[in-house]
Design an enzyme around this catalytic site. Sequence first.
Site, mmCIF file in Angstrom:
data_model
loop_
_atom_site.group_PDB
_atom_site.id
_atom_site.type_symbol
_atom_site.label_atom_id
_atom_site.label_comp_id
_atom_site.label_asym_id
_atom_site.label_seq_id
_atom_site.Cartn_x
_atom_site.Cartn_y
_atom_site.Cartn_z
ATOM 1 N N LYS A 115 25.420 35.249 32.951
ATOM 2 C CA LYS A 115 26.099 36.502 32.974
ATOM 3 C C LYS A 115 25.067 37.836 32.755
ATOM 4 O O LYS A 115 25.162 38.891 33.158
ATOM 5 C CB LYS A 115 27.079 36.644 31.729
ATOM 6 C CG LYS A 115 28.429 35.858 32.048
ATOM 7 C CD LYS A 115 29.360 35.809 31.081
ATOM 8 C CE LYS A 115 30.581 34.971 31.286
ATOM 9 N NZ LYS A 115 31.802 35.125 30.713
ATOM 10 N N LEU A 202 36.271 47.156 25.591
ATOM 11 C CA LEU A 202 37.662 48.047 25.681
ATOM 12 C C LEU A 202 38.870 47.490 25.243
ATOM 13 O O LEU A 202 39.348 46.324 25.216
ATOM 14 C CB LEU A 202 37.889 48.036 27.293
ATOM 15 C CG LEU A 202 36.397 48.624 28.278
ATOM 16 C CD1 LEU A 202 36.865 48.585 29.939
ATOM 17 C CD2 LEU A 202 36.376 50.066 27.685
ATOM 18 N N HIS A 234 42.088 35.202 26.353
ATOM 19 C CA HIS A 234 41.098 35.393 27.449
ATOM 20 C C HIS A 234 41.308 34.266 28.463
ATOM 21 O O HIS A 234 40.614 34.350 29.128
ATOM 22 C CB HIS A 234 39.683 35.195 26.870
ATOM 23 C CG HIS A 234 39.315 36.449 25.743
ATOM 24 N ND1 HIS A 234 39.654 37.622 25.900
ATOM 25 C CD2 HIS A 234 38.943 36.428 24.500
ATOM 26 C CE1 HIS A 234 39.267 38.182 24.727
ATOM 27 N NE2 HIS A 234 38.784 37.462 23.971
ATOM 28 N N LYS A 236 43.750 33.376 31.682
ATOM 29 C CA LYS A 236 44.878 33.804 32.549
ATOM 30 C C LYS A 236 46.195 32.930 32.455
ATOM 31 O O LYS A 236 46.130 31.686 32.523
ATOM 32 C CB LYS A 236 44.513 33.974 33.981
ATOM 33 C CG LYS A 236 43.201 34.991 33.902
ATOM 34 C CD LYS A 236 42.438 34.643 35.258
ATOM 35 C CE LYS A 236 41.130 35.557 35.184
ATOM 36 N NZ LYS A 236 40.300 34.968 36.284
ATOM 37 N N ARG A 290 33.081 29.921 42.864
ATOM 38 C CA ARG A 290 34.068 28.786 43.284
ATOM 39 C C ARG A 290 35.392 29.432 43.609
ATOM 40 O O ARG A 290 35.475 30.479 43.408
ATOM 41 C CB ARG A 290 34.211 27.979 42.194
ATOM 42 C CG ARG A 290 34.411 28.652 40.927
ATOM 43 C CD ARG A 290 34.976 27.952 39.968
ATOM 44 N NE ARG A 290 34.970 28.454 38.650
ATOM 45 C CZ ARG A 290 35.996 29.411 38.032
ATOM 46 N NH1 ARG A 290 37.233 29.440 38.951
ATOM 47 N NH2 ARG A 290 36.011 29.937 37.158
ATOM 48 N N ARG A 336 51.205 29.873 35.674
ATOM 49 C CA ARG A 336 50.674 28.882 35.473
ATOM 50 C C ARG A 336 51.530 27.824 34.651
ATOM 51 O O ARG A 336 51.878 28.597 33.243
ATOM 52 C CB ARG A 336 49.159 28.896 34.850
ATOM 53 C CG ARG A 336 48.206 29.617 35.737
ATOM 54 C CD ARG A 336 46.968 29.623 34.997
ATOM 55 N NE ARG A 336 45.895 30.406 35.546
ATOM 56 C CZ ARG A 336 44.687 30.423 35.232
ATOM 57 N NH1 ARG A 336 44.083 29.553 34.635
ATOM 58 N NH2 ARG A 336 43.729 31.298 36.142
HETATM 59 P P1 ADP Z 1 35.015 33.957 30.875
HETATM 60 O O1 ADP Z 1 33.627 33.831 31.789
HETATM 61 O O2 ADP Z 1 34.853 33.167 29.786
HETATM 62 O O3 ADP Z 1 36.220 34.033 31.769
HETATM 63 P P2 ADP Z 1 34.874 36.893 31.187
HETATM 64 O O4 ADP Z 1 33.529 37.693 31.004
HETATM 65 O O5 ADP Z 1 35.223 36.693 32.567
HETATM 66 O O6 ADP Z 1 34.732 35.286 30.417
HETATM 67 O O7 ADP Z 1 36.018 37.782 30.357
HETATM 68 C C1 ADP Z 1 37.379 37.097 30.073
HETATM 69 C C2 ADP Z 1 38.227 37.889 29.646
HETATM 70 O O8 ADP Z 1 37.717 38.407 28.488
HETATM 71 C C3 ADP Z 1 38.446 39.294 30.293
HETATM 72 O O9 ADP Z 1 39.465 39.000 31.405
HETATM 73 C C4 ADP Z 1 39.141 40.217 29.153
HETATM 74 O O10 ADP Z 1 40.290 39.931 28.773
HETATM 75 C C5 ADP Z 1 38.045 39.865 28.135
HETATM 76 N N1 ADP Z 1 36.948 40.591 28.083
HETATM 77 C C6 ADP Z 1 35.580 40.457 28.552
HETATM 78 N N2 ADP Z 1 34.686 41.406 28.547
HETATM 79 C C7 ADP Z 1 35.294 42.411 27.686
HETATM 80 C C8 ADP Z 1 35.139 43.616 27.326
HETATM 81 N N3 ADP Z 1 34.092 44.052 27.458
HETATM 82 N N4 ADP Z 1 36.180 44.552 26.957
HETATM 83 C C9 ADP Z 1 37.447 44.042 26.592
HETATM 84 N N5 ADP Z 1 37.744 42.576 26.980
HETATM 85 C C10 ADP Z 1 36.942 42.028 27.527
#
Ligand code: ADP
Length: 443
Positions: A115, A202, A234, A236, A290, A336
């Site tokens: 990341k 956020l 976190h 879906k 993916r 899901r």
């Molecule tokens: P992963 O790779 O584990 O899926 P992500 O970076 O895609 O992690 O984040 C997954 C979820 O975490 C997002 O959909 C959101 O709900 C929450 N999230 C991630 N970063 C932030 C942020 N900066 N502020 C608020 N929520 C966040």
Amino acid sequence: MKKVLIANRGEIAVRIIRACQELGLRTVAIHSVVDKESLHAKLADESVCIGPGPSIHSYLQIPNIMCAAEITGVDAIHPGYGFLAESDEFARVCAAYGIKFIGPTAEQIRTLGNKIEARALAIRSGVPLLPGTDGPVRTEEEALSFARSAGFPLIIKAAAGGGGRGMKIVRNETELPLQFQLARKEAMVCFGNPDCFIEKYLENPRHVEVQLIADEHGNYTWLGERDCSIQRRHQKLIEESPCPVLSEEERVFVGERAVRLAQEASYQSLGTVEFLYQNGNFYFMEMNTRVQVEHPVTEIVMEADLIKEQIRIAQGQILSIRGDGLRPRGHAMECRINAEDPESFAPWPGRITAYHEPGGPGIRIDSMIYNGYTVPSLYDSMIAKVISSGRDREECIRRMRRALGEMKIEGIRTNIPFHLKVLSNPAFVAGQVSTNFLNTALL
Ligand code: ADP
């Protein structure tokens, strides 16, 4: 390409086998001892047992999978999602064996899977992102100094994180040192890399992601967006397309930015760029290299078969679909279905004693369950995806409620009652949700 090995299990293995069959390709399933009676093993032309139940000894064992590939003489491997789908090592081993990995190159997986590197790429390609640290934060002092300049709340994330794990929300300076140490420790244990970075947190964003596809000849296109704001921890649970609140300008803006990022990475194959969206602004989160669990909602509104297209591209063919600027047709939504208690969310595996699958207009089921199937306790609890579509969001929701009301899975517990509660929640029906919805809604 004549024969494809599917290095996965469950509904996605079934989905890929179906796509291969339609393309006239022969299929090889792999399965653990526990998955002997699973649908993917039954549907493939050939099936090879690659080890005992725990995935660390089977679905994650590259040598075992490569043996199966050699014995059966396949010329391509589809990794699905999860397991080895984002392992650059797996992609590299496939290439060394002269077997086509149906996905991006090992180098693209490596860069985008980190990341911190992905953030740097987003900056280079002019994609908006939240204020955050440029590189890994390795000491408490560095963490504190960023926190003082950016302000709270903040989120600490593992550079190699995924699946909604490895994230810590920090609301004040007192919490920071402990959370920082915990985050690093967890990142090491879960992902083998302690590196973490910090960004602004956020409170009420939506999760909006763009579906991309690129061939090996430099053609790129984006196929609309998905809203995946309904999440638990976190992860879906409900996804839909299009996002109910974006204007046409916003859709095009985010789609074009996602393509730019993919171009900067010289990306080839199917991929998803994830953003947070709040008050009219998008912020880049990460790129997934993916196929996603939620790809069917895009397939419906964009009238495309993403898996077949992904395979065609891996065969060196030119993109046959162009999504840029294409307007979605109607609305699609996915729930899901997990084998779990609908109240406590505790996993609830076991034997399915009776199964009735819903149908009728606008309903698609992607699943691997059948009457008499035993859901094992060793793997992910998702057992089915119910996908509904309609002329508009309202019809789509009504169809989903009708289908879930009809669906019967006996012998185990599922989260269907939970989905039905969300589907009748006024805020959800009005499309007014954020990733925080399940923490605040009275269901
Ligand atoms: P992963 O790779 O584990 O899926 P992500 O970076 O895609 O992690 O984040 C997954 C979820 O975490 C997002 O959909 C959101 O709900 C929450 N999230 C991630 N970063 C932030 C942020 N900066 N502020 C608020 N929520 C966040």
